[in-house]
Write an enzyme that holds these catalytic residues in place. Structure first.
Site, short mmCIF file in Angstrom:
data_model
loop_
_atom_site.label_atom_id
_atom_site.label_comp_id
_atom_site.label_asym_id
_atom_site.label_seq_id
_atom_site.Cartn_x
_atom_site.Cartn_y
_atom_site.Cartn_z
N ARG A 167 0.70 -0.79 0.32
CA ARG A 167 0.04 -0.57 -0.29
C ARG A 167 0.99 1.04 0.09
O ARG A 167 1.92 1.41 0.38
CB ARG A 167 -0.35 0.36 1.19
CG ARG A 167 -1.96 -1.01 1.33
CD ARG A 167 -2.76 -0.83 2.72
NE ARG A 167 -3.75 0.08 2.52
CZ ARG A 167 -3.60 0.76 3.58
NH1 ARG A 167 -2.41 0.78 4.17
NH2 ARG A 167 -4.11 2.20 3.33
N LYS A 189 5.06 -7.47 11.40
CA LYS A 189 4.38 -7.39 10.16
C LYS A 189 4.03 -8.98 9.47
O LYS A 189 5.69 -9.18 9.70
CB LYS A 189 4.71 -6.56 9.06
CG LYS A 189 3.61 -6.54 8.12
CD LYS A 189 2.94 -5.47 7.97
CE LYS A 189 2.26 -4.94 6.22
NZ LYS A 189 2.15 -4.05 5.77
N ARG A 201 0.21 3.49 13.40
CA ARG A 201 1.42 4.01 14.01
C ARG A 201 1.14 3.61 14.93
O ARG A 201 0.53 5.09 15.26
CB ARG A 201 2.87 4.50 13.24
CG ARG A 201 2.92 4.17 11.77
CD ARG A 201 3.98 3.02 11.69
NE ARG A 201 4.34 2.50 10.28
CZ ARG A 201 3.89 2.75 9.61
NH1 ARG A 201 2.58 1.68 9.32
NH2 ARG A 201 4.65 2.14 7.89
C1 BTN Z 1 0.28 -3.91 2.60
O1 BTN Z 1 0.64 -3.87 3.20
O2 BTN Z 1 1.47 -2.29 2.14
C2 BTN Z 1 0.24 -4.99 0.74
C3 BTN Z 1 0.84 -5.83 0.92
C4 BTN Z 1 0.52 -6.06 -0.03
C5 BTN Z 1 1.33 -7.52 -0.85
C6 BTN Z 1 0.57 -9.01 -1.52
S1 BTN Z 1 1.82 -9.69 -2.31
C7 BTN Z 1 0.97 -10.52 -3.69
C8 BTN Z 1 -0.23 -9.04 -4.29
N1 BTN Z 1 0.73 -9.13 -5.09
C9 BTN Z 1 1.62 -7.49 -4.16
O3 BTN Z 1 2.01 -6.58 -5.85
N2 BTN Z 1 1.07 -6.65 -4.07
C10 BTN Z 1 0.45 -8.27 -3.35
#
Ligand code: BTN
Length: 326
Positions: free
Chosen positions: A118, A187, A321
């Protein structure tokens, strides 16, 4: 053939070009070509003269037969893809969304070269260590119907982890999966939801899930917050079992959410809320708001008790946070 080659190398032992060629029914030159393709894809393997080729360590690859054995809900999806390497499984699903609007698809990747988190972050996605997958799912009522979806997806992953024996996992609004590890909230997973189609009518949603299974020191160095994997939490389940279990819960939640939205899931989400009652700051695109986390409502909005009273927030490009975290 690349998949079959990697499957041979996945035991972490050396295999000669001749042996691989015999197993795959092709010439040594054909094996060599495939190895070059793996190299071009940045799939890590060792090549030692006189010994042959191997992956640097034994890995369990994702495998459709194994997934199905562990109860993967195959009938739900019009396609289930397992790629060795993709830029991002979300990108792959967004690109494939152009076909039939009712299709439900899933794709996994053993590694991502441009995994996205994100707020423009990178999602570190080393080969065969964690889970990276995305689901394409139709929603008939446009963007309004998906309010609270990211919380619901987090809950689905949490249910899966609980079934697998992960203790101390929690949820952080709007869509992080955390776990207490050595006294720190780390995380464990993240969710990236993207929308395609008509925002006011029939649309498709791509739900991307990244779940850490084994976070190594070299990976942690590339991540801007403490991360932990299921393995570090003491759970030894097979990757295919973890994937099948989490996807089974995800499908159940997506089906329920399509009918009734977030409201029926609110209480369960609140029980898993890792930040409830904690002092925190909400990072907005151009400001920060401090307050005490006071739970979520039936739409999945976060209540923050601030100096100016209770304020409610939508899950947009925001991030929460704890006050003592960076
Ligand atoms: C976050 O916490 O910032 C979200 C992370 C999401 C990661 C997943 S991995 C599978 C899918 N493909 C991506 O490029 N992102 C999500």
């Amino acid at each position: 053939m690349k998949q079959a080659l990697v499957a041979i190398l996945s035991d972490g032992q050396f295999h000669s070009g001749e042996e691989i060629g015999a197993a795959l029914g092709v010439s040594r030159a054909a094996v060599w070509k495939q190895l070059q393709k793996l190299e071009a894809m940045n799939i890590p393997f060792n090549s030692v003269k006189g010994k042959g080729y191997r992956l640097p360590e034994a890995v369990t690859l994702l495998d459709s037969n194994a997934l199905f054995e562990y109860g993967f809900p195959q009938d739900v999806f019009t396609s289930t893809d397992i790629a060795l390497s993709l830029d991002s499984t979300n990108n792959a699903m967004m690109q494939s969304a152009e076909g039939n609007i009712d299709e439900r698809k899933i794709c996994f990747a053993e590694m991502q070269t441009a995994g996205r988190g994100r707020r423009g972050r990178t999602w570190v996605s080393p080969f065969a260590q964690n889970l990276y997958f995305s689901v394409l799912w139709p929603f008939s009522q446009g963007i309004a119907a998906i309010q609270g979806l990211s919380l619901a997806v987090g809950l689905a992953v949490h249910r899966g982890l609980t079934e697998l024996g992960v203790k101390d996992a929690g949820l952080k609004w709007p869509n992080d999966i955390l776990a207490d590890h050595q006294g720190v909230k780390c995380k464990l997973g993240g969710i990236l939801i993207e929308l395609t189609g008509d925002v006011s009518d029939a649309c498709q949603v791509v739900v991307g899930v990244g779940l850490n299974l084994d976070v190594r020191i070299q990976d942690q160095a590339k991540i801007d917050q403490q991360a932990v994997g299921v393995k570090q939490l003491g759970v030894k389940a097979d990757r295919n079992k973890i994937a099948a279990t989490v996807v089974r819960h995800l499908v159940a939640v997506l089906e329920a959410f399509s009918l009734s939205g977030f409201a029926p899931l609110k209480d369960e989400w609140s029980r898993a809320d890792a930040y409830r009652g904690q002092e925190a700051r909400l990072i907005l695109p151009s400001s920060e708001i401090h307050g005490r986390c006071a739970g979520v409502n039936e739409k999945g909005e976060l209540a923050l008790e601030t100096e100016r009273g209770v304020q409610w927030f939508n899950a947009g490009e925001v991030s929460l946070r704890l006050n003592d975290a960076k």
